[in-house]
Design a protein around this motif. Structure first.
Motif, mmCIF file in Angstrom:
data_model
loop_
_atom_site.group_PDB
_atom_site.id
_atom_site.type_symbol
_atom_site.label_atom_id
_atom_site.label_comp_id
_atom_site.label_asym_id
_atom_site.label_seq_id
_atom_site.Cartn_x
_atom_site.Cartn_y
_atom_site.Cartn_z
ATOM 1 N N ASP A 133 4.371 28.898 23.582
ATOM 2 C CA ASP A 133 5.040 29.247 24.839
ATOM 3 C C ASP A 133 4.154 30.098 25.746
ATOM 4 O O ASP A 133 4.175 29.951 26.972
ATOM 5 N N ASP A 134 3.384 30.981 25.127
ATOM 6 C CA ASP A 134 2.529 31.881 25.907
ATOM 7 C C ASP A 134 1.295 31.184 26.465
ATOM 8 O O ASP A 134 0.529 31.789 27.224
ATOM 9 N N TYR A 135 1.097 29.929 26.098
ATOM 10 C CA TYR A 135 -0.094 29.196 26.525
ATOM 11 C C TYR A 135 0.272 27.936 27.314
ATOM 12 O O TYR A 135 -0.503 26.982 27.372
ATOM 13 N N GLY A 136 1.470 27.944 27.909
ATOM 14 C CA GLY A 136 1.864 26.856 28.780
ATOM 15 C C GLY A 136 2.331 25.596 28.088
ATOM 16 O O GLY A 136 2.352 24.522 28.694
ATOM 17 N N MET A 137 2.730 25.714 26.808
ATOM 18 C CA MET A 137 3.171 24.540 26.063
ATOM 19 C C MET A 137 4.426 24.866 25.263
ATOM 20 O O MET A 137 4.720 26.027 24.987
ATOM 21 N N TYR A 138 5.153 23.818 24.899
ATOM 22 C CA TYR A 138 6.302 23.972 24.009
ATOM 23 C C TYR A 138 6.093 23.025 22.835
ATOM 24 O O TYR A 138 5.803 21.832 23.014
ATOM 25 N N GLY A 139 6.250 23.543 21.618
ATOM 26 C CA GLY A 139 6.028 22.739 20.425
ATOM 27 C C GLY A 139 7.310 22.077 19.937
ATOM 28 O O GLY A 139 8.268 22.764 19.582
ATOM 29 N N LEU A 140 7.321 20.756 19.905
ATOM 30 C CA LEU A 140 8.482 20.011 19.419
ATOM 31 C C LEU A 140 8.482 19.886 17.893
ATOM 32 O O LEU A 140 9.531 19.677 17.295
ATOM 33 N N GLY A 141 7.309 20.008 17.273
ATOM 34 C CA GLY A 141 7.281 19.948 15.816
ATOM 35 C C GLY A 141 5.915 19.588 15.267
ATOM 36 O O GLY A 141 5.071 19.011 15.961
ATOM 37 N N PHE A 142 5.693 19.967 14.009
ATOM 38 C CA PHE A 142 4.488 19.550 13.298
ATOM 39 C C PHE A 142 4.681 18.116 12.810
ATOM 40 O O PHE A 142 5.725 17.775 12.241
ATOM 41 N N GLY A 143 3.675 17.296 13.022
ATOM 42 C CA GLY A 143 3.731 15.900 12.594
ATOM 43 C C GLY A 143 3.026 15.682 11.272
ATOM 44 O O GLY A 143 3.012 16.555 10.400
ATOM 45 N N SER A 144 2.419 14.513 11.127
ATOM 46 C CA SER A 144 1.763 14.134 9.875
ATOM 47 C C SER A 144 0.622 15.076 9.525
ATOM 48 O O SER A 144 -0.083 15.584 10.398
ATOM 49 N N ILE A 145 0.451 15.290 8.232
ATOM 50 C CA ILE A 145 -0.681 16.049 7.705
ATOM 51 C C ILE A 145 -1.747 15.049 7.272
ATOM 52 O O ILE A 145 -1.481 14.153 6.459
ATOM 53 N N TYR A 146 -2.939 15.200 7.804
ATOM 54 C CA TYR A 146 -4.030 14.279 7.485
ATOM 55 C C TYR A 146 -4.937 14.913 6.428
ATOM 56 O O TYR A 146 -5.657 15.867 6.702
ATOM 57 N N GLU A 147 -4.900 14.378 5.215
ATOM 58 C CA GLU A 147 -5.785 14.869 4.157
ATOM 59 C C GLU A 147 -7.168 14.272 4.384
ATOM 60 O O GLU A 147 -7.385 13.071 4.217
ATOM 61 N N ARG A 148 -8.113 15.130 4.738
ATOM 62 C CA ARG A 148 -9.445 14.662 5.115
ATOM 63 C C ARG A 148 -10.411 14.802 3.940
ATOM 64 O O ARG A 148 -10.529 15.866 3.337
ATOM 65 N N SER A 149 -11.096 13.705 3.635
ATOM 66 C CA SER A 149 -12.053 13.682 2.537
ATOM 67 C C SER A 149 -13.380 13.118 3.037
ATOM 68 O O SER A 149 -13.531 12.819 4.226
ATOM 69 N N VAL A 150 -14.347 12.958 2.133
ATOM 70 C CA VAL A 150 -15.722 12.628 2.522
ATOM 71 C C VAL A 150 -16.046 11.159 2.271
ATOM 72 O O VAL A 150 -15.998 10.684 1.130
ATOM 73 N N ALA A 151 -16.365 10.458 3.342
ATOM 74 C CA ALA A 151 -16.826 9.065 3.250
ATOM 75 C C ALA A 151 -18.331 9.053 3.469
ATOM 76 O O ALA A 151 -18.822 9.599 4.458
ATOM 77 N N SER A 152 -19.068 8.451 2.521
ATOM 78 C CA SER A 152 -20.535 8.484 2.566
ATOM 79 C C SER A 152 -21.126 7.081 2.603
ATOM 80 O O SER A 152 -20.530 6.120 2.119
ATOM 81 N N LYS A 153 -22.304 7.012 3.164
ATOM 82 C CA LYS A 153 -23.044 5.763 3.212
ATOM 83 C C LYS A 153 -24.212 5.840 2.236
ATOM 84 O O LYS A 153 -24.895 6.872 2.155
ATOM 85 N N ALA A 154 -24.420 4.801 1.461
ATOM 86 C CA ALA A 154 -25.519 4.787 0.488
ATOM 87 C C ALA A 154 -26.840 5.114 1.193
ATOM 88 O O ALA A 154 -27.042 4.688 2.337
ATOM 89 N N PRO A 155 -27.735 5.866 0.512
ATOM 90 C CA PRO A 155 -27.680 6.269 -0.901
ATOM 91 C C PRO A 155 -26.870 7.535 -1.179
ATOM 92 O O PRO A 155 -26.781 7.965 -2.320
ATOM 93 N N ALA A 156 -26.308 8.152 -0.123
ATOM 94 C CA ALA A 156 -25.506 9.354 -0.362
ATOM 95 C C ALA A 156 -24.259 8.998 -1.174
ATOM 96 O O ALA A 156 -23.613 7.980 -0.929
ATOM 97 N N ARG A 157 -23.948 9.847 -2.142
ATOM 98 C CA ARG A 157 -22.756 9.664 -2.970
ATOM 99 C C ARG A 157 -22.324 11.042 -3.438
ATOM 100 O O ARG A 157 -23.120 11.779 -4.023
ATOM 101 N N VAL A 158 -21.081 11.413 -3.189
ATOM 102 C CA VAL A 158 -20.615 12.761 -3.480
ATOM 103 C C VAL A 158 -19.653 12.742 -4.660
ATOM 104 O O VAL A 158 -18.564 12.169 -4.579
ATOM 105 N N ALA A 159 -20.090 13.395 -5.758
ATOM 106 C CA ALA A 159 -19.205 13.542 -6.913
ATOM 107 C C ALA A 159 -19.133 14.992 -7.364
ATOM 108 O O ALA A 159 -18.392 15.322 -8.283
ATOM 109 N N SER A 160 -19.921 15.862 -6.699
ATOM 110 C CA SER A 160 -19.966 17.270 -7.094
ATOM 111 C C SER A 160 -20.498 18.103 -5.931
ATOM 112 O O SER A 160 -20.978 17.555 -4.925
ATOM 113 N N VAL A 161 -20.441 19.434 -6.090
ATOM 114 C CA VAL A 161 -21.013 20.328 -5.084
ATOM 115 C C VAL A 161 -22.506 20.063 -4.943
ATOM 116 O O VAL A 161 -23.052 20.083 -3.837
#
Length: 329
Positions: A133-161
């Protein structure tokens, strides 16, 4: 006779004024940056159907997809000035406007998206929405939660830190994402979403962080070789309208819009969950390796970024403490 005509004339004018007031319509232009097959579009299409039906056409909705109103930063500015009625934006984009929203970009803030929904669909979520409200907007609600993970292109491959060390990965251009992937030892590369496909295709970056539905919807599964379920960010989305527009709408219409938005968001969340599951299946069928790593070490390293992300952000830090208390951590 003259007096009678004046009375009749006044009565007719009042009647016409009443008809005019009853026939008053409100037009909403609702935009978003994703495709016309995205959960954003599903939600806004349902919102359009519900509010137009429930208002008997007194509220009309135009849905604009695919960044027709500009990127999210531009769309937010248009909402704040009343040029655009509203639409879906990411919490990570709003953090550049609302300091407390920085908390929403912390990696592994929530254990999973179910926990995120529980918190953000409750009283604390409503409190966060009210900050708009203090920033010129009104929030109708939180929508979908997007679980973001890592997509890699070979030869990169992520299985650990260890696999992440030196990985050049595109991230959202916000401190929460940049610092999280700095802590993980990668080379975080902020980049506009529209440039992303060519960047991964032409080896400008080795990897991207993305949700499984977007991985397939925008055809990234055609150019990556693996998808590692790191789920570092439970990326929030918010249905917002211009505060100036909202304040000009009668209370009964506001209530109708809010109810339609809440009902439409529930439909959108269900659609998103289905699209995310289908995205993993489609990617796997296309030959993308789906990797489920040991999240313990990844989570531990990523959380080292929290203090950096929350530097000079007292409001966001207060919400972190409250989130942790609610979660029981």
């Amino acid at each position: 006779m003259k007096f009678t005509k004046q009375i009749l004339g006044a009565a007719t004018a009042l009647m016409l004024a009443g008809v005019s007031a009853q026939a008053q319509t409100y037009t909403m232009t609702m935009g978003h940056v994703l495709s016309d097959q995205s959960p954003y579009q599903v939600t806004l299409n349902e919102f359009k159907r519900l509010i137009e039906e429930r208002s008997n056409g007194d509220v009309a909705v135009e849905v604009q997809c695919c960044a027709q109103a500009g990127n999210e930063t531009r769309a937010i500015q248009s909402m704040r000035t009343g040029i655009l009625t509203g639409g879906f934006v990411g919490g990570s984009t709003l953090e550049t406007v609302v300091p407390a929203y920085r908390v929403l970009s912390l990696p592994y803030l929530f254990d999973d998206k179910e926990q995120a929904y529980e918190i953000l669909q409750g009283d604390m979520g409503r409190e966060l929405l009210d900050l708009l409200d203090d920033y010129g907007m009104y929030g109708l609600g939180f929508g979908s939660i997007y679980e973001r993970s890592v997509a890699s292109k070979a030869p990169a491959r992520v299985a650990s830190v260890e696999d992440m060390q030196g990985l050049k990965i595109r991230v959202l251009p916000t401190p929460g994402f940049v610092e999280a992937y700095n802590a993980l030892g990668t080379q975080p590369t902020p980049m506009a979403y529209g440039e992303l496909f060519m960047a991964i295709q032409n080896n400008v970056v080795d990897a991207i962080e993305i949700s499984p539905d977007a991985l397939v919807a925008d055809r990234f599964h055609e150019v990556v070789s693996s998808y590692t379920m790191t789920k570092a960010h439970q990326s929030t989305t918010i249905l917002v309208v211009s505060k100036a527009w909202w304040d000009g709408v009668p209370a009964d219409v506001q209530e109708m819009i809010q109810t339609a938005a809440t009902d439409a968001i529930a439909v959108g969340i269900a659609a998103h969950d289905e699209l995310a599951a289908e995205g993993l299946e489609t990617a796997a069928a296309a030959g993308v390796e789906i990797i489920e790593p040991d999240l313990g070490p990844i989570m531990e390293k990523a959380k080292e970024s929290w203090n950096v992300i929350l530097t000079d952000q007292p409001e966001a830090r207060t919400y972190l403490e409250r989130f942790q208390a609610a979660i029981g951590n």
